[in-house]
Design a protein around this motif. Structure first.
Motif, PDB file in Angstrom:
ATOM      1  N   ALA A 168       0.935  -1.350  -0.014  1.00  0.00           N
ATOM      2  CA  ALA A 168       0.135  -0.180  -0.050  1.00  0.00           C
ATOM      3  C   ALA A 168       0.864   1.207   0.096  1.00  0.00           C
ATOM      4  CB  ALA A 168      -1.058  -0.049   1.128  1.00  0.00           C
ATOM      5  N   SER A 169       0.327   2.266  -0.526  1.00  0.00           N
ATOM      6  CA  SER A 169       1.082   3.419  -0.443  1.00  0.00           C
ATOM      7  C   SER A 169       0.129   4.736  -1.001  1.00  0.00           C
ATOM      8  CB  SER A 169       2.208   3.489  -1.839  1.00  0.00           C
ATOM      9  OG  SER A 169       2.748   4.971  -2.045  1.00  0.00           O
ATOM     10  N   ASP A 170       0.399   5.950  -0.234  1.00  0.00           N
ATOM     11  CA  ASP A 170      -0.161   7.253  -0.527  1.00  0.00           C
ATOM     12  C   ASP A 170       0.478   7.934  -1.373  1.00  0.00           C
ATOM     13  OD1 ASP A 170       1.455   8.061   1.496  1.00  0.00           O
ATOM     14  OD2 ASP A 170       0.118   8.584   2.804  1.00  0.00           O
ATOM     15  N   LEU A 171       1.578   7.604  -1.714  1.00  0.00           N
ATOM     16  CA  LEU A 171       2.447   8.425  -2.689  1.00  0.00           C
ATOM     17  C   LEU A 171       2.767   9.780  -2.177  1.00  0.00           C
ATOM     18  CD1 LEU A 171       0.480   7.640  -6.075  1.00  0.00           C
ATOM     19  CD2 LEU A 171       2.545   6.609  -5.152  1.00  0.00           C
ATOM     20  N   ARG A 172       2.890   9.969  -0.881  1.00  0.00           N
ATOM     21  CA  ARG A 172       3.349  11.095  -0.089  1.00  0.00           C
ATOM     22  C   ARG A 172       4.707  11.627  -0.699  1.00  0.00           C
ATOM     23  NH1 ARG A 172       3.507   9.649   6.047  1.00  0.00           N
ATOM     24  NH2 ARG A 172       1.266   8.762   5.280  1.00  0.00           N
ATOM     25  N   THR A 173       4.893  12.884  -0.671  1.00  0.00           N
ATOM     26  CA  THR A 173       6.265  13.355  -1.137  1.00  0.00           C
ATOM     27  C   THR A 173       7.175  13.922   0.235  1.00  0.00           C
ATOM     28  OG1 THR A 173       5.369  15.418  -1.673  1.00  0.00           O
ATOM     29  CG2 THR A 173       5.648  14.058  -3.303  1.00  0.00           C
ATOM     30  N   ASN A 174       6.135  13.930   1.131  1.00  0.00           N
ATOM     31  CA  ASN A 174       6.616  14.396   2.663  1.00  0.00           C
ATOM     32  C   ASN A 174       5.879  13.692   3.639  1.00  0.00           C
ATOM     33  OD1 ASN A 174       4.376  15.968   2.778  1.00  0.00           O
ATOM     34  ND2 ASN A 174       5.092  17.675   1.477  1.00  0.00           N
ATOM     35  N   LYS A 175       6.014  14.289   5.096  1.00  0.00           N
ATOM     36  CA  LYS A 175       5.351  13.486   6.008  1.00  0.00           C
ATOM     37  C   LYS A 175       3.580  13.923   5.887  1.00  0.00           C
ATOM     38  CE  LYS A 175       9.013  13.803   9.441  1.00  0.00           C
ATOM     39  NZ  LYS A 175       9.402  14.255  10.801  1.00  0.00           N
ATOM     40  N   THR A 176       3.377  14.557   5.091  1.00  0.00           N
ATOM     41  CA  THR A 176       1.682  14.852   4.895  1.00  0.00           C
ATOM     42  C   THR A 176       1.252  13.622   4.488  1.00  0.00           C
ATOM     43  OG1 THR A 176       2.170  17.232   4.840  1.00  0.00           O
ATOM     44  CG2 THR A 176      -0.126  16.491   4.115  1.00  0.00           C
ATOM     45  N   ALA A 177       0.061  13.096   5.233  1.00  0.00           N
ATOM     46  CA  ALA A 177      -0.548  11.825   4.634  1.00  0.00           C
ATOM     47  C   ALA A 177      -1.477  12.004   3.539  1.00  0.00           C
ATOM     48  CB  ALA A 177      -1.255  11.228   5.814  1.00  0.00           C
ATOM     49  N   GLN A 178      -1.593  11.226   2.674  1.00  0.00           N
ATOM     50  CA  GLN A 178      -2.452  11.457   1.481  1.00  0.00           C
ATOM     51  C   GLN A 178      -3.433  10.176   1.241  1.00  0.00           C
ATOM     52  OE1 GLN A 178      -2.001  13.911  -0.308  1.00  0.00           O
ATOM     53  NE2 GLN A 178      -0.584  14.886   0.746  1.00  0.00           N
ATOM     54  N   VAL A 179      -4.211   9.954   0.346  1.00  0.00           N
ATOM     55  CA  VAL A 179      -5.144   8.731   0.362  1.00  0.00           C
ATOM     56  C   VAL A 179      -4.375   7.642  -0.260  1.00  0.00           C
ATOM     57  CG1 VAL A 179      -7.187   8.070  -0.761  1.00  0.00           C
ATOM     58  CG2 VAL A 179      -7.095  10.172   0.073  1.00  0.00           C
ATOM     59  N   ALA A 180      -4.379   6.338   0.241  1.00  0.00           N
ATOM     60  CA  ALA A 180      -3.781   5.218  -0.050  1.00  0.00           C
ATOM     61  C   ALA A 180      -4.302   4.644  -1.041  1.00  0.00           C
ATOM     62  CB  ALA A 180      -3.354   4.610   1.041  1.00  0.00           C
ATOM     63  N   GLY A 181      -3.606   3.797  -1.718  1.00  0.00           N
ATOM     64  CA  GLY A 181      -4.103   2.589  -2.691  1.00  0.00           C
ATOM     65  C   GLY A 181      -3.153   1.602  -2.584  1.00  0.00           C
ATOM     66  N   VAL A 182      -3.819   0.312  -3.188  1.00  0.00           N
ATOM     67  CA  VAL A 182      -3.219  -0.712  -3.016  1.00  0.00           C
ATOM     68  C   VAL A 182      -2.471  -1.021  -4.679  1.00  0.00           C
ATOM     69  CG1 VAL A 182      -3.521  -3.427  -3.031  1.00  0.00           C
ATOM     70  CG2 VAL A 182      -4.794  -1.774  -1.377  1.00  0.00           C
ATOM     71  N   TYR A 183      -1.304  -1.694  -4.436  1.00  0.00           N
ATOM     72  CA  TYR A 183      -0.322  -1.851  -5.470  1.00  0.00           C
ATOM     73  C   TYR A 183       0.123  -3.196  -5.523  1.00  0.00           C
ATOM     74  CZ  TYR A 183      -0.334   3.052  -5.757  1.00  0.00           C
ATOM     75  OH  TYR A 183      -0.856   4.406  -5.727  1.00  0.00           O
ATOM     76  N   LEU A 184       0.380  -3.839  -6.912  1.00  0.00           N
ATOM     77  CA  LEU A 184       0.872  -5.049  -7.217  1.00  0.00           C
ATOM     78  C   LEU A 184       1.976  -5.093  -8.262  1.00  0.00           C
ATOM     79  CD1 LEU A 184       0.496  -8.464  -6.967  1.00  0.00           C
ATOM     80  CD2 LEU A 184      -0.922  -8.443  -8.655  1.00  0.00           C
ATOM     81  N   GLY A 185       3.189  -5.671  -8.048  1.00  0.00           N
ATOM     82  CA  GLY A 185       4.005  -5.560  -9.022  1.00  0.00           C
ATOM     83  C   GLY A 185       4.745  -6.871  -9.192  1.00  0.00           C
ATOM     84  N   GLU A 186       5.109  -7.127 -10.496  1.00  0.00           N
ATOM     85  CA  GLU A 186       6.192  -8.283 -10.674  1.00  0.00           C
ATOM     86  C   GLU A 186       7.680  -7.771 -10.575  1.00  0.00           C
ATOM     87  OE1 GLU A 186       7.919 -10.492 -14.455  1.00  0.00           O
ATOM     88  OE2 GLU A 186       5.573  -9.900 -14.634  1.00  0.00           O
ATOM     89  N   VAL A 187       8.372  -8.566  -9.771  1.00  0.00           N
ATOM     90  CA  VAL A 187       9.499  -8.088  -9.206  1.00  0.00           C
ATOM     91  C   VAL A 187      10.667  -8.969  -9.967  1.00  0.00           C
ATOM     92  CG1 VAL A 187      11.229  -7.535  -7.332  1.00  0.00           C
ATOM     93  CG2 VAL A 187       8.673  -7.600  -6.942  1.00  0.00           C
ATOM     94  N   LYS A 188      11.606  -8.208 -10.522  1.00  0.00           N
ATOM     95  CA  LYS A 188      12.679  -8.803 -11.244  1.00  0.00           C
ATOM     96  C   LYS A 188      14.027  -9.269 -10.188  1.00  0.00           C
ATOM     97  CE  LYS A 188      14.745  -4.545 -13.181  1.00  0.00           C
ATOM     98  NZ  LYS A 188      14.941  -3.861 -14.306  1.00  0.00           N
ATOM     99  N   ALA A 189      14.665 -10.018 -10.502  1.00  0.00           N
ATOM    100  CA  ALA A 189      16.300 -10.405  -9.682  1.00  0.00           C
ATOM    101  C   ALA A 189      17.341  -9.195  -9.989  1.00  0.00           C
ATOM    102  CB  ALA A 189      16.636 -11.663  -9.876  1.00  0.00           C
ATOM    103  N   ASN A 190      18.084  -8.838  -9.052  1.00  0.00           N
ATOM    104  CA  ASN A 190      19.012  -7.958  -9.236  1.00  0.00           C
ATOM    105  C   ASN A 190      20.283  -8.577  -9.623  1.00  0.00           C
ATOM    106  OD1 ASN A 190      20.581  -5.710  -9.524  1.00  0.00           O
ATOM    107  ND2 ASN A 190      20.116  -5.106  -7.211  1.00  0.00           N
TER     108      ASN A 190
END
Length: 397
Positions: free
Chosen positions: A375-397
Motif C-alpha cells: 500500500a502507498s499514499d504516494l506522499r512526497t513528505n510527511k503529509t498523509a494522502q489517500v492510499a491505494g493498493v499496488y501489485l508488482g512483478e519483481v525482477k532479480a537484481n
C-alpha cells in the motif's frame, strides 16, 4: 532567498510491471496477497470511505486488479490475511470489532465465484487478531493469530480439515508469562505448521519458533537471546523443504524494559535494522546471516528499517522486502540473499511505495515470477494522502 530543494534522484526499479487499485475518494490499505495454483494473485485489503471500513477481495485479471466482493460488514476491521486452497477456493480472515468493542477473528470462503457465510474463528474477552494464514501440502488451511484473552498476548492456531470441512479446536501455542506477538506461519513437506513469533518474556523481545502438530502438540524453540530488540518476524520455507528463512526487525538494546519509548532523537524506531537467519529443520539450528550496511541495506541513506518480509524462490535464494526511513517518509526496497555464494544483491527501491511506518507488504511466488503487494499514499513528505493498493512483478537484481 532560500535555494529550491534538489529534486530526489530516480533510482533503478525492481518492477517489471505494476497494477494498482486507487480511488481519490477511498482509502485502501493493509493488503495481503496469496497465489492460487495457476499463479494468479488474490488480494484482501481494507477500504475506508471516511466513515467505516470494509474488507474487500480483489484478483489480478488481464485488465489489472479487479475488486470481486465485499468480504466483511461495514465497521471497524483489522489486518486481513488470505490463503488459496488446492480446490480453487480462497479463504479470507480479518479482525472485526464487535458490539462490546472487542476485536473478533472472522473468516469467509470464496468459491465458484461466490462468498459463503462468514464464520467466527475466535471470540474471547480479549481481542483476537494479527492473523496470518496459509495452506499446507495436504490442502489444510491454517490460521494463526494473537489473542489477549489471558491479559497478555498469546499465539493460537486452528486448521481446517479438507475432507470434513470442519475446523480443529483452538490450539494454544504459547504458555509462558510475557507477551507473544504477531505470529507468522509456513510449512515444510510434512504435516503440521511452523509458527514464528516474538516474545517479551524475560523483559525483552526475542524470536521464537514453534512446530504445531495436527493433534495440537507444540514444540517451541527460542531462536535469539541477545539484549537487543528482535521482533515482528516473517517466515518462508525453502523449496526443498529442509529449511526455513526467517527475517525480523532488530533494534535498541533492552527496548522491552526502560527503553520501550523514545530515546534521544531516534524515536520509537531507533536503531531498527534487518535480521535474517536460516533454520535447519533436521538439526534444529538457527544461523544468522550477516547483513551489510550495519543491518540497513538500502538504495538511499536509511535511518531505520521497518517490517521486513521474506520469500524463497525456486533456486533457494531468499528475497526480502522492507520499508526504510529516509528524511521524511518510509520507502520500500527489495533485495536478495544467495546462500550458495553467501552474497547480497544491491537493494532496489520500489517506485510508488512512499507511506508511513508499520505497513506490511507481501512477497510471494509459485511457478512464475516473484510478486510484491503493498500500500502507498504516494506522499512526497510527511503529509498523509489517500492510499491505494499496488501489485508488482519483481525482477532479480
Amino acid at each position: 532567498k532560500k535555494a529550491p530543494a534538489a529534486a530526489e534522484r530516480e533510482l533503478p526499479s525492481p518492477l517489471v510491471q505494476r497494477w494498482e487499485l486507487r480511488d481519490a475518494r477511498l482509502h485502501r490499505d493493509f493488503p495481503a496477497m496469496a497465489l492460487d495454483s495457476a499463479g494468479t494473485p488474490w488480494v484482501a485489503f481494507i477500504e475506508h470511505d471516511g466513515k467505516a471500513d470494509v474488507v474487500k477481495l480483489a484478483r489480478k485479471s488481464e485488465s489489472g486488479l479487479e475488486i470481486l466482493a465485499d468480504v466483511s460488514v461495514s465497521g471497524v476491521t483489522h489486518q486481513p490475511a488470505i490463503t488459496c486452497v488446492n480446490d480453487g477456493s480462497i479463504w479470507i480472515f480479518w479482525g472485526q470489532v464487535n458490539a462490546r468493542q472487542v476485536v473478533t477473528l472472522r473468516a469467509r470462503r470464496f468459491a465458484n465465484g461466490k462468498l459463503e457465510p462468514a464464520e467466527t474463528i475466535a471470540q474471547s474477552e480479549g481481542s483476537d487478531t494479527f492473523a496470518d494464514a496459509g495452506t499446507d501440502r495436504a490442502g489444510r488451511v491454517w490460521i494463526v493469530w494473537q489473542s489477549l484473552r489471558r491479559g497478555q498476548a498469546d499465539v493460537y492456531a486452528r486448521w481446517l480439515d479438507p475432507k470434513t470441512h470442519s475446523w480443529s479446536k483452538e490450539i494454544r501455542v504459547t504458555q509462558s508469562t510475557g507477551g507473544n506477538w504477531e505470529p507468522r506461519v509456513a510449512f515444510d513437506k510434512r504435516d503440521g505448521a511452523w509458527i514464528a513469533f516474538d516474545s517479551s518474556r524475560g523483559g525483552e523481545f526475542n524470536l521464537f519458533l514453534a512446530h504445531v502438530d495436527l493433534d495440537g502438540n507444540v514444540r517451541e524453540q527460542q531462536l535469539t537471546s541477545s539484549p537487543e530488540y528482535e521482533a515482528r518476524a516473517s517466515i518462508a520455507a525453502s523449496p526443498d523443504g529442509k529449511g526455513l528463512w526467517i527475517s525480523a526487525e532488530r533494534g535498541r538494546r533492552q527496548w522491552g524494559r526502560e527503553q520501550r519509548g523514545h530515546a534521544g532523537d531516534t524515536g520509537l524506531n531507533g536503531e531498527k535494522r534487518l535480521l535474517l537467519g536460516e533454520y535447519e529443520i533436521a538439526s534444529g539450528k538457527f544461523q544468522e546471516i550477516p547483513v551489510p550496511a550495519d543491518g540497513k541495506p538500502a538504495p538511499r541513506s536509511a535511518m531505520e528499517i521497518n517490517l521486513p518480509v521474506v520469500a524463497a524462490d525456486a533456486t533457494g535464494k531468499a528475497w526480502i522486502a522492507y520499508r526504510y526511513f529516509t528524511q521524511t517518509r518510509w520507502l520500500m526496497a527489495v533485495t536478495q540473499y544467495d546462500p550458495s555464494t553467501k552474497t547480497w544483491a544491491q537493494p532496489m527501491e520500489v517506485p510508488g511505495s512512499a507511506f508511513g511506518q508499520d505497513r506490511h507488504c507481501t512477497l510471494a511466488r509459485s511457478s512464475g515470477p516473484m510478486l510484491l503487494c503493498w500500500a502507498s499514499d504516494l506522499r512526497t513528505n510527511k503529509t498523509a494522502q489517500v492510499a491505494g493498493v499496488y501489485l508488482g512483478e519483481v525482477k532479480a537484481n
